[in-house]
Every structure is written in C-alpha cells, then in structure tokens.
Design a protein around this motif. Structure first.
Motif, short mmCIF file in Angstrom:
data_model
loop_
_atom_site.label_atom_id
_atom_site.label_comp_id
_atom_site.label_asym_id
_atom_site.label_seq_id
_atom_site.Cartn_x
_atom_site.Cartn_y
_atom_site.Cartn_z
N SER A 118 9.00 29.32 85.40
CA SER A 118 7.55 29.52 85.26
C SER A 118 7.13 30.86 84.62
N ALA A 119 6.33 30.69 83.59
CA ALA A 119 5.84 32.06 82.78
C ALA A 119 4.37 32.47 83.23
N GLU A 120 3.70 31.61 84.25
CA GLU A 120 2.71 31.94 84.67
C GLU A 120 2.36 32.48 85.90
N SER A 121 3.14 32.67 86.70
CA SER A 121 3.22 33.10 88.18
C SER A 121 2.49 34.67 88.02
N ARG A 122 1.42 34.98 88.99
CA ARG A 122 1.19 36.48 89.08
C ARG A 122 1.93 37.04 90.34
N TRP A 123 2.89 36.30 90.83
CA TRP A 123 3.60 36.77 91.86
C TRP A 123 5.01 37.15 91.61
N PHE A 124 5.68 36.22 91.09
CA PHE A 124 7.02 36.40 90.94
C PHE A 124 7.05 36.97 89.46
N ALA A 125 8.14 37.90 89.02
CA ALA A 125 8.26 38.35 87.74
C ALA A 125 9.09 37.32 86.95
N PHE A 126 8.80 37.41 85.57
CA PHE A 126 9.47 36.36 84.62
C PHE A 126 9.77 37.19 83.28
N ASP A 127 11.04 36.97 83.06
CA ASP A 127 11.73 37.54 81.95
C ASP A 127 12.03 36.66 80.77
N MET A 128 11.17 36.98 79.57
CA MET A 128 11.19 35.96 78.47
C MET A 128 12.74 35.92 77.86
N PRO A 129 13.47 34.95 77.54
CA PRO A 129 14.85 35.47 76.97
C PRO A 129 14.76 35.84 75.42
N ARG A 130 15.61 36.76 75.51
CA ARG A 130 15.55 37.40 74.18
C ARG A 130 17.19 37.22 73.47
N VAL A 131 17.51 35.80 73.62
CA VAL A 131 18.88 35.19 73.05
C VAL A 131 18.27 34.04 72.15
N THR A 132 19.31 33.65 71.53
CA THR A 132 19.07 32.34 70.87
C THR A 132 20.30 31.25 71.27
N ALA A 133 19.77 29.98 71.38
CA ALA A 133 20.68 29.01 71.85
C ALA A 133 20.52 27.77 70.90
N GLY A 134 21.49 27.31 70.66
CA GLY A 134 21.73 26.02 70.13
C GLY A 134 21.30 24.66 70.80
#
Length: 358
Positions: free
Chosen positions: A139-155
């Motif tokens: 989830s990218a919406e949490s105000r509790w848990f930290a989220f790291d958006m991936p900075r990679v590419t994936a086929g």
C-alpha cells in the motif's frame, strides 16, 4: 548452459488465496511466499515445496507465511526480514534480508523495499532477464507504515490487486469510517478486530484524536516493536502514550487481535458482548479488512464492514506498473483477473496463464 529463468504462480492468481510463486532462476528453484488461507478451506500444499532450494517470504500475514512449518520441516533456508522472522516456527533456517537495500544471492541481485502494508514487509525485485518484480501485499497510502516506491524496471510485475478495480482512495475511506462512528450513540462501544502487525497501529493513529482508544496486549506489543523499528512513519510516535496504558475493556474504541474475531481478545470481547445481549446494540464490531466466515457471521449479528485500505486501489496499481515500465503484469490475490483485459489504464498486458519466461 543453464535453463532460462521462469516463474509459475502456484497459488494467488484468480482468488484471494494463499500466495505461492515458484521461481526457477536457471540454477535454483525458489518459492516466493508460502501462504495458507485466508479462508479455512485454502491450505498450503506441501507438494509446492517439491524441488525447492529456498523460500522467500514477503511478510508475516498468514496468507503469505502460513505454510512456513512445512518449509522448516523440510530444512529449507527461509529468506525474510528480521521482523518477519519473528513469526516463523522454531528451528527455521533464517537468512535475513534488508527491509530496503540490495543483496546478491547465488550471483543474482535482489532489491527489496518496505511495502507499506505490514511491519517488516517487503517487495522484491530479482535481476533476472528483463527483471521480475513481486509486490507481496502493498500500500502506498498508509500513514503508519513506511513505503518505498521501487526505482527499478521490470519486464514482468506480479502485483497485489486484492481490491481488483475498486478505485476508492484511503482519504475517502477515512471520511466514511468517521461518518459511521459519528452516527453511533456516545454510549456505544466499538471493537476493531485487526492483525497486530497490520492495521492495529494505523487505526489507533486515526482514532487517537477521538480519545477513548485502547489496545489489547498483543496489539500494544506490536505497536511497541513498530515504534522501535525503521518500518513506520514519523507520525507513528504520536501513539507512545498508549503504550503505558493497560487494555481497558470498558473503553470506547477497542483495537484487538485477531482480524476476524475468531481468536484472541477480539473473540473474547465478542463472546462477552453476545452473552450480555449487547452485541449489535450498544456494542458494535467494525471489520476493516478481508472477512472470512467467522467475521461474516458477526456482521449478520449487527457488525459492520468499513474498508480500510491496506492494499492498492486501481490508480495505485496502474501507477506501480507504469513506474516499473513493465510489459506485462499478473493481477494477484483477486477473483476474475480477466477483468483487467478491459482496463485501459495499464501500459502493460495482463498475464492470466500463471507462468512466463523472464
């Protein structure tokens, strides 16, 4: 010459069921998650372990870790974060993965990041072929848990689509929950059954301004561990005062283990309220996540369901696939994945046959 890398979704495509993906690297066979449930009739199948050299676990919720006892009995190494390892059976051969960072395993680069869904939970990217991304739950919406958006590419992206094409944002969910609570008479007690390492802290943080919030012992300990970790947001510190207060069964808002109220303090409170004739009257149960049959039975007695996003709505699913520049994606943990064939927002093809080369 090694065989080409490939994956096979053993479970998790076409249903909200156990997560288990077989990854053949060309030299080894790895399993990504070994779940059971969440329904009682969805067990882990031990034969999924046949030929496996190692297991990778994204987080500690039962539909991703519930088959761990079989991996331990088989003597397989289990790779997961230190936090997730706390939920493994005794005797597990743990090889710790970072919550965010890079690891090289048998010559294969693995990148991990925090998933925004569970304490110690991670997504994984494997440097195989054009790249394989596996989200676990996220989830990218949490105000509790930290989220790291991936900075990679994936086929290829294997991503959590538990909410299918539902596109209601968490901001809207918060408004809906507040409206429900505001409509209840002041004397009504409200029980929130939760997974301690999941929604416990997040719901407590949201309810805190209302006052009258209490955490059962299991949830309080989970919050204590979370606050000592790198897995939560700076706002999480606001919950520190709750850690010094014992569970109060007479409080207005009770946050208790388990998520379906089929065990733990949540089950005890439901049983007490039912015996007192209060259940569904001046004592209400509000479920906020996936409901199995015990939870649905309580809703029939006057319980409520108000979804609290712990998985991505449609717009975040689309953003993730675009961020990864994926050419194809598998919509995991939902029924009717073929629905995605008619969704124009993805710049990638839905993968519905459950396997592919990398």
């Amino acid at each position: 010459m090694p065989d080409p890398a490939r994956f096979e979704i053993l479970s998790g495509l076409g249903a909200k069921g156990p997560a288990c993906i077989r990854l053949r690297t060309g030299r080894h066979v790895w399993l990504l998650d070994i779940g059971s449930g969440p329904e009682a009739d969805a067990p882990f199948h031990p034969e999924w372990l046949d030929g496996a050299d190692a297991v990778f676990i994204s987080h500690d919720h039962v539909d991703h870790i519930g088959g761990a006892v079989h991996a331990v009995r088989a003597g397989l190494p289990i790779r997961c974060t230190a936090q997730t390892a706390r939920a493994l059976p005794p005797g597990a051969r743990v090889q710790v993965l970072p919550e965010r960072g890079e690891t090289v395993i048998d010559g294969i680069r693995l990148v991990t990041g925090r998933d925004g869904h569970a304490l110690g939970g991670i997504w994984m990217w494997f440097d195989l072929g054009e790249g394989l991304f596996y989200s676990g739950d996220w989830s990218a919406e949490s105000r509790w848990f930290a989220f790291d958006m991936p900075r990679v590419t994936a086929g290829t992206a294997l991503i959590d689509c538990s909410y299918r094409r539902d596109d209601v944002s968490q901001d809207r969910r918060r408004v809906e929950l507040d409206a429900t609570l505001d409509a209840l008479a002041p004397e009504v007690q409200v029980l929130f059954p939760v997974p301690p390492s999941g929604r416990a802290g997040e719901l407590a943080l949201h309810l805190l301004p209302r006052g009258g919030v209490t955490l059962d012992d299991t949830c309080r300990e989970a919050v204590r561990v979370a606050l000592a970790s790198d897995g939560v947001t700076p706002r999480a510190r606001d919950l520190r005062p709750l850690l010094d207060r014992p569970f109060d069964p007479a409080a207005r808002y009770l946050i208790c283990d388990t998520p379906d109220a089929d065990g733990g303090m949540a089950a005890r409170m439901v049983q007490d309220w039912r015996g007192q004739g209060r259940l569904g009257r001046d004592a209400r149960v509000v479920f906020t996540g996936h409901m199995t049959s015990p939870a649905r039975a309580i809703v029939d007695e006057g319980g409520l369901f108000r979804r609290w996003n712990v998985h991505p709505p449609l717009h975040d699913q689309i953003a993730m696939v675009r961020q990864l520049r994926a050419r194809r994606f598998a919509p995991l943990f939902c029924e009717d994945p073929a629905d995605y064939l008619s969704e124009p927002g993805f710049a990638a093809a839905p993968l519905l046959d459950g396997w592919g080369l990398l």
